[in-house]
Design a protein around this motif. Structure first.
Motif, PDB file in Angstrom:
ATOM      1  N   GLN A  89      10.259  -3.982  -7.181  1.00  0.00           N
ATOM      2  CA  GLN A  89      10.860  -3.384  -6.053  1.00  0.00           C
ATOM      3  C   GLN A  89       9.439  -2.622  -5.300  1.00  0.00           C
ATOM      4  O   GLN A  89       9.035  -2.012  -5.958  1.00  0.00           O
ATOM      5  CB  GLN A  89      11.704  -2.394  -6.587  1.00  0.00           C
ATOM      6  CG  GLN A  89      12.730  -1.809  -5.425  1.00  0.00           C
ATOM      7  CD  GLN A  89      13.925  -1.240  -6.033  1.00  0.00           C
ATOM      8  OE1 GLN A  89      14.018  -0.790  -7.382  1.00  0.00           O
ATOM      9  NE2 GLN A  89      14.757  -0.689  -5.404  1.00  0.00           N
ATOM     10  N   ASP A 167      13.020  -8.335  -6.555  1.00  0.00           N
ATOM     11  CA  ASP A 167      13.909  -7.058  -6.630  1.00  0.00           C
ATOM     12  C   ASP A 167      13.822  -6.523  -5.239  1.00  0.00           C
ATOM     13  O   ASP A 167      13.099  -5.937  -4.789  1.00  0.00           O
ATOM     14  CB  ASP A 167      13.006  -5.739  -7.605  1.00  0.00           C
ATOM     15  CG  ASP A 167      13.944  -4.704  -7.994  1.00  0.00           C
ATOM     16  OD1 ASP A 167      14.991  -4.736  -7.003  1.00  0.00           O
ATOM     17  OD2 ASP A 167      13.779  -3.921  -8.934  1.00  0.00           O
ATOM     18  N   GLU A 168      14.830  -6.719  -4.645  1.00  0.00           N
ATOM     19  CA  GLU A 168      14.893  -6.475  -3.085  1.00  0.00           C
ATOM     20  C   GLU A 168      13.522  -6.627  -2.334  1.00  0.00           C
ATOM     21  O   GLU A 168      13.087  -5.593  -1.903  1.00  0.00           O
ATOM     22  CB  GLU A 168      15.102  -4.727  -2.947  1.00  0.00           C
ATOM     23  CG  GLU A 168      16.304  -4.396  -3.602  1.00  0.00           C
ATOM     24  CD  GLU A 168      16.913  -2.876  -3.425  1.00  0.00           C
ATOM     25  OE1 GLU A 168      16.615  -2.373  -2.460  1.00  0.00           O
ATOM     26  OE2 GLU A 168      17.383  -2.219  -4.327  1.00  0.00           O
TER      27      GLU A 168
HETATM   28 MG    MG Z   1      16.046  -0.789  -8.338  1.00  0.00          MG
END
Ligand code: MG
Ligand code: ATP
Lengths: 287, 270
Positions: A89, A167-168
């Motif tokens: 992320q 992750d995103e």
């Molecule tokens: Mg997270």
């Protein structure tokens, strides 16, 4: 391919700030699947995916990736991480080299690949994430936030992992860039039979891309099912702080008001097709 | 990786000791340390031990955490003990080869070890029951009279609390960067020293960059809120002495009285 059996994870175990992030999770992900991972903030998504390449060791339970049990002596973690590529992320902070090209090459050179192949891969993935060749010789610290993000993603793609976990990856990118990168990843997934796990807060992206959706809620697996089956449970999703794609809400609303539409429309493309059929229009390709 | 290091040392709670004014705690711990050196016999240490155990029980901090504070000085304590044991001259009670142990040596060693242990336990208890912010607040107030002679009390305290606040942030950051680089196949464990030092570069570069960026952002944020140092600054939480603090002071004085009585009654051991 990836199998979790009764896995738990506790942060700062035994301390005053103890926190159970994952609570007895069991699940299985098959080779070549595209999994969308959704869940409210703090539901344990990042924790879960960090276990899949051995960055976090489960407090209890066993994880098997590609037939190798994580945590056993015979499992080479470094080797595992080349197979399971993870884009963390907000990965911008991982950049450190003098030039963008060198930074993307960091992963592949850790793999011990020959120079020519590294150069080839760097050029290829840079093009894929939309970095123009003249950027490759710049310092990564002189780039904009979105460009840094692309460099970080490219750095993992360049290792050509068998399993790719993101992750995103698109948080904070502009809409065009977001679609572009996701499209390329989908493409790579299909071409190389890559297993992909995509963490996202965008129901639209997940609906469009994923074969199956994994829903996390307070450290537990709430659902793991086909996209249609998950989004059919709109009420439950709303209860746990998630939602169904906006286009689905619109279509459901129309249907409730007597418009003759089928159920299970999750993408704008599907909706367009159905509406064209309904109004006897000739379909023109969108996008 | 770094997950085992807790935030500072603070163990949150709501016991009487947690709620004491930080100034009281700081002053009492200073006196406590002095007291450990004034004790002259084992009865005195027994009293001190009883008081300390009582404090730990009242604070509801698990003894495990208090003892953890002893770990870093363990080697130091053992070495000090051994030196005192073997190098003190006096009445020999045991000797072998070039080593000889004297009666005085045994006592000195025991006293030294006891003093260090109590000193450490006392200060651990202070940091375990007082949040870093409260601690620096208390210090600032205690140093305030020194402002007249030019000691920048507020600035020192501010610097200290910022430094303390940054420790867990930088830890977290290091952890995150290490994870991201490991995910790209970085290897920090194998190879000779040179290779390992080189392997640290991918961690240190982003860490420094982010530390400078954070410091910069913090400075800007403080300026945006018109921070301008300690002069005429009022505080959100005024420190006030209360009945609890009086109670704590009296209990400590009782301990001091008992220790001196023991010193007087049972005399010096050495
Ligand atoms: Mg997270
Ligand atoms: N390093 C850490 N130390 C302690 N607790 C943590 C740590 N990282 C995460 N947690 C806790 O674990 C829980 C799960 O965190 P996690 O990062 O997996 O959530 P997430 O689903 O990825 O959330 P988001 O959507 O915000 O990224 C949270 O409640 C969080 O407070």
């Amino acid at each position: 391919m990836i199998k979790l059996e009764d896995v738990s994870y506790v942060y700062m175990q035994g301390g005053p700030f103890e926190k159970t992030a994952l609570d007895h999770i069991s699940l299985e992900i098959h080779k070549g699947e595209f999994i969308g991972l959704i869940g409210h903030t703090g539901s344990g998504k990042s924790t879960l995916i960090q276990m899949l390449n051995g960055l976090l060791k489960p407090t209890s339970g066993t994880i098997t990736v590609n037939g190798k049990v994580l945590g056993e002596k015979s499992t080479n973690l470094q080797q595992l991480r080349f197979e399971v590529g993870l884009v963390m992320q907000y990965p911008e902070y991982q950049l450190f080299e003098e030039t963008v090209a060198k930074d993307i090459a960091y992963g592949p050179s850790n793999m011990g690949l020959p120079k020519e192949e590294i150069a080839e891969r760097v050029a290829y993935v840079a093009n894929m994430v939309g970095l123009s060749p003249e950027l490759l010789e710049k310092s990564p610290f002189d780039l904009s936030g979105g460009q840094k993000r692309r460099v970080a993603i490219a750095g993992v793609l360049a290792m050509e992992p068998k399993v790719l976990i993101l992750d995103e990856p698109t948080a904070g990118l502009d809409p065009a860039g977001r679609d572009e990168i996701l499209c390329k990843i989908k493409d790579m997934h299909e071409r190389m039979d890559m297993t992909v796990i995509l963490v996202s807060h965008s129901m639209e992206d997940v609906a469009k891309l994923a074969d199956r959706i994994l829903v996390m809620n307070h450290g537990k697996v709430e659902m793991l099912d086909k996209t249609a089956a998950v989004f059919r449970q709109g009420k439950r999703l709303t209860e746990i702080g998630l939602n169904i794609p906006q286009i689905t809400q619109v279509m459901d609303g129309l249907r409730e008001n007597g418009v003759n539409l089928g159920e299970g429309i999750y993408t704008v493309e599907d909706a367009y097709r159905q509406l064209c059929d309904l109004m006897n229009l000739k379909e023109q390709p969108i996008c | 990786m770094l997950k085992d290091i807790t935030l500072g040392q603070y163990f949150p709670g709501s016991s009487v000791i947690h709620r004491l004014d930080p100034r009281t705690k700081i002053l009492l711990v200073l006196c406590y340390i002095v007291l450990t050196f004034l004790i002259e016999n084992f009865i005195g240490y027994l009293l001190l031990a009883a008081f300390t155990v009582g404090c730990i029980l009242v604070s509801k901090v698990p003894p495990k955490f208090v003892l953890k504070g002893l770990k870093p000085i363990l080697v130091f304590v053992v070495i000090t003990g051994l030196f005192n044991l073997f190098l003190t001259r006096g009445d020999v009670v045991f000797s072998w080869w070039i080593f000889s142990i004297t009666r005085q040596g045994i006592y000195f060693a025991a006293f030294m070890v006891l003093r260090l242990v109590f000193l450490m336990v006392g200060t651990s208890l202070l940091t375990l029951t007082t949040s870093p912010i409260a601690l620096t607040d208390g210090m600032e107030r205690l140093l305030r009279p020194l402002r007249k002679v030019g000691v920048p009390a507020h600035e020192l305290a501010m610097m200290m609390s910022i430094a303390l606040r940054f420790i867990p942030i930088l830890m977290e950051e290091t952890d995150k960067i290490m994870k991201a680089q490991s995910a790209r196949g970085a290897d920090f464990e194998s190879g000779n020293i040179l290779r390992r030092a080189k392997a640290m570069v991918p961690i240190l570069v982003p860490l420094f960059i982010s530390a400078f960026r954070r410091a910069d952002e913090l400075a800007t944020a403080m300026e945006c809120r018109c921070y301008r140092g300690g002069e005429n600054r009022t505080r959100f939480k005024e420190l006030l002495y209360g009945k609890k603090d009086l109670g704590a002071g009296i209990s400590f004085l009782a301990l001091v009285a008992l220790v001196f009585a023991a010193n007087f009654l049972f005399g010096k051991v050495i």
